[in-house]
Design a protein around this motif. Structure first.
Motif, PDB file in Angstrom:
ATOM      1  N   GLN A 141     -58.748  88.169  11.332  1.00 41.30           N
ATOM      2  CA  GLN A 141     -58.298  88.799  10.099  1.00 41.30           C
ATOM      3  C   GLN A 141     -56.806  88.585   9.857  1.00 41.30           C
ATOM      4  OE1 GLN A 141     -60.524  89.743   8.036  1.00 41.30           O
ATOM      5  NE2 GLN A 141     -62.120  89.450   9.572  1.00 41.30           N
ATOM      6  N   LEU A 142     -55.996  88.641  10.910  1.00 38.56           N
ATOM      7  CA  LEU A 142     -54.567  88.434  10.735  1.00 38.56           C
ATOM      8  C   LEU A 142     -54.250  86.993  10.327  1.00 38.56           C
ATOM      9  CD1 LEU A 142     -53.174  90.605  13.650  1.00 38.56           C
ATOM     10  CD2 LEU A 142     -52.607  90.863  11.234  1.00 38.56           C
ATOM     11  N   ARG A 161     -49.119  93.263  -1.344  1.00 41.17           N
ATOM     12  CA  ARG A 161     -48.674  93.482   0.033  1.00 41.17           C
ATOM     13  C   ARG A 161     -49.874  93.241   0.963  1.00 41.17           C
ATOM     14  NH1 ARG A 161     -46.525  99.179   0.463  1.00 41.17           N
ATOM     15  NH2 ARG A 161     -45.085  98.329  -1.080  1.00 41.17           N
ATOM     16  N   PRO A 162     -50.126  91.977   1.350  1.00 37.96           N
ATOM     17  CA  PRO A 162     -51.334  91.682   2.141  1.00 37.96           C
ATOM     18  C   PRO A 162     -51.363  92.305   3.525  1.00 37.96           C
ATOM     19  CG  PRO A 162     -50.474  89.698   1.089  1.00 37.96           C
ATOM     20  CD  PRO A 162     -49.430  90.765   0.943  1.00 37.96           C
ATOM     21  N   ILE A 163     -50.194  92.652   4.066  1.00 43.84           N
ATOM     22  CA  ILE A 163     -50.149  93.284   5.389  1.00 43.84           C
ATOM     23  C   ILE A 163     -49.107  94.386   5.360  1.00 43.84           C
ATOM     24  CG2 ILE A 163     -48.506  91.543   6.233  1.00 43.84           C
ATOM     25  CD1 ILE A 163     -49.634  91.986   9.038  1.00 43.84           C
ATOM     26  N   LEU A 181     -54.671  95.608   6.069  1.00 44.48           N
ATOM     27  CA  LEU A 181     -54.742  94.225   5.588  1.00 44.48           C
ATOM     28  C   LEU A 181     -55.442  94.196   4.235  1.00 44.48           C
ATOM     29  CD1 LEU A 181     -55.932  92.487   8.894  1.00 44.48           C
ATOM     30  CD2 LEU A 181     -53.586  92.772   8.078  1.00 44.48           C
ATOM     31  N   ARG A 182     -54.914  93.399   3.319  1.00 49.17           N
ATOM     32  CA  ARG A 182     -55.553  93.149   2.029  1.00 49.17           C
ATOM     33  C   ARG A 182     -55.615  91.630   1.883  1.00 49.17           C
ATOM     34  NH1 ARG A 182     -51.457  96.850   1.454  1.00 49.17           N
ATOM     35  NH2 ARG A 182     -52.105  99.011   1.058  1.00 49.17           N
ATOM     36  N   GLU A 196     -60.658  91.722   0.012  1.00 48.68           N
ATOM     37  CA  GLU A 196     -61.065  92.713   1.009  1.00 48.68           C
ATOM     38  C   GLU A 196     -59.895  93.583   1.455  1.00 48.68           C
ATOM     39  OE1 GLU A 196     -64.032  93.249   1.873  1.00 48.68           O
ATOM     40  OE2 GLU A 196     -65.230  91.430   1.804  1.00 48.68           O
ATOM     41  N   TYR A 197     -60.241  94.797   1.850  1.00 48.87           N
ATOM     42  CA  TYR A 197     -59.270  95.756   2.395  1.00 48.87           C
ATOM     43  C   TYR A 197     -59.755  96.187   3.775  1.00 48.87           C
ATOM     44  CZ  TYR A 197     -56.839 100.259   2.990  1.00 48.87           C
ATOM     45  OH  TYR A 197     -56.093 101.302   3.461  1.00 48.87           O
ATOM     46  N   TYR A 198     -58.845  96.181   4.754  1.00 54.56           N
ATOM     47  CA  TYR A 198     -59.169  96.664   6.093  1.00 54.56           C
ATOM     48  C   TYR A 198     -58.045  97.590   6.559  1.00 54.56           C
ATOM     49  CZ  TYR A 198     -62.201  92.504   6.169  1.00 54.56           C
ATOM     50  OH  TYR A 198     -63.132  91.538   5.867  1.00 54.56           O
TER      51      TYR A 198
END
Length: 402
Positions: free
Chosen positions: A73-74, A115-117, A146-147, A265-267
């Protein structure tokens, strides 16, 4: 022939039936006790070995799974198809059409794909709005958010615009990662020039089916998408994608639309106790076929603590090189809104440290562990097996010349 008296016969019978003395009996009992004690010790040692082997196997299995998931994911952070988030913002070619990512809210919220992270330390940092109501997250642990765009995508065959509506005919409407029919999900539309994030509904799974983005309904907020220019903010549907197709303005070196659709996706990953009271890694993400978040679910059992450090580019003009590793609060550094977005775009790698324990007791002495330089002392003192897992993950979509 000699006749023997009955007394003589009885005496001979008694002399042939000599018994066990008390000393012999005691010796036999001691020997039997020693044998039983030896068997008990062997059984106990075998049971302890079995518990330790089982516990270590569970720790290793959970450690590998958690590490592999985080790595995958990262590595997707910043991915926007043909292009990365840093270049999109430099070129001003990314448009977020979703509501509720107010720049005045510290930490943003679930729709802030600008803001993906991001991350924060429980008890020290400020939780984003969507996590502020989650109870039980362990103090001193780090929360990772995470986005990201999904790795899978489908081609866009055509784009049409009407008042407050955008319609995308997709090449593979039955792709498994796309939404179910008539279910609203978040999607990313991108080509090699720009990218948009919006909420859309798939109207079918046969050839010619389309994804429709209705305007002026939450969470989409944007100007009339029939407008053909970006003369005023907020920009409507990115004209660098749609108008290149509609007005027959070919992309450089490619006359096709060259656009694709991804899931957005959102985590959120954090440590909290499970139903059995064991600290575990929980995952919160969007509901299936919805734009709202589902309740947190236990993802990996036995993650007692998670620490994060972020490889940061400190150059005045970002040069794509890691200069130092910072905590989440050092990355934030008091910034909010768009300035905070810019700070998190300077993160180029993530160090992840996890303290992982076995589910049951294993007779191991409790002690203090070092997780990325942070002292972590288990509070339950249950003698479980514990191991520290650490890994460094490059955000390859942000590295120089990637």
């Amino acid at each position: 022939m000699t006749n023997k008296s009955p007394e003589h016969s009885l005496n001979r019978l008694r002399s042939g039936q000599a018994g066990v003395s008390l000393i012999e009996l005691m010796i036999g009992i001691v020997i039997a006790a020693l044998l039983v004690l030896g068997l008990v010790q062997i059984f106990g040692a075998s049971a302890t070995t079995s518990q330790m082997t089982e516990g270590l196997s569970r720790v290793q299995e959970n450690g590998r799974f958690a590490t592999q998931f985080l790595q995958r994911q990262l590595r997707m952070v910043g991915f926007m198809g043909c292009g990365a988030d840093t270049s999109r913002f430099i070129q001003d070619s990314f448009v977020n059409h979703l509501a509720n990512f107010d720049a005045t809210v510290p930490g943003g919220d679930k729709y802030r794909f600008n803001r993906p992270i991001e991350a924060y330390t429980v008890g020290t940092g400020t939780a984003p709005a969507e996590l502020s109501s989650i109870t039980g997250i362990v103090d001193g642990t780090d929360v990772l958010i995470l986005r990201v765009f999904s790795e899978e995508s489908v081609p866009v065959l055509s784009i049409s615009k009407a008042t407050n509506q955008l319609t995308l005919v997709v090449g593979e409407p039955d792709a498994p990662f796309l939404p179910e029919v008539n279910k609203t999900v978040l999607l990313g539309l991108q080509n090699c020039r720009s990218a948009d994030v919006f909420a859309g509904i798939l109207n079918g799974t046969s050839a010619g089916s389309a994804i429709v983005a209705e305007g002026l309904t939450s969470p989409n907020v944007y100007a009339d998408p029939s407008v053909d220019n970006c003369g005023s903010a907020p920009c409507p549907w990115d004209f660098r994608i749609s108008n290149a197709f509609l007005n027959a303005k070919p992309l450089v070196g490619d006359p096709s639309l060259n656009a694709e659709i991804h899931r957005a996706e959102y985590y959120a990953l954090f440590v909290k106790p499970n139903a059995a009271g064991i600290n575990s890694l929980f995952l919160m993400r969007f509901k299936r076929g919805d734009v709202e978040l589902a309740a947190p679910e236990e993802f990996v059992e036995g993650i007692e603590n998670m620490q994060l450090r972020f490889g940061y580019d400190t150059s005045v003009v970002a040069d794509g090189a890691i200069d130092e590793y910072r905590t989440a609060e050092d990355v934030t550094n008091g910034a909010t809104g768009a300035a905070l977005d810019a700070n998190w775009r300077r993160v180029l790698s993530v160090r992840v440290g996890m303290l992982i324990r076995s589910p049951g007791r294993a007779g191991v002495a409790d002690r203090t562990y070092k997780v990325l330089g942070t002292d972590v002392t288990p509070t339950d003192n249950n003698g479980a097996i514990r191991e520290v897992y650490e890994t460094t993950i490059a955000l390859r979509n942000r590295l120089y010349n990637s």
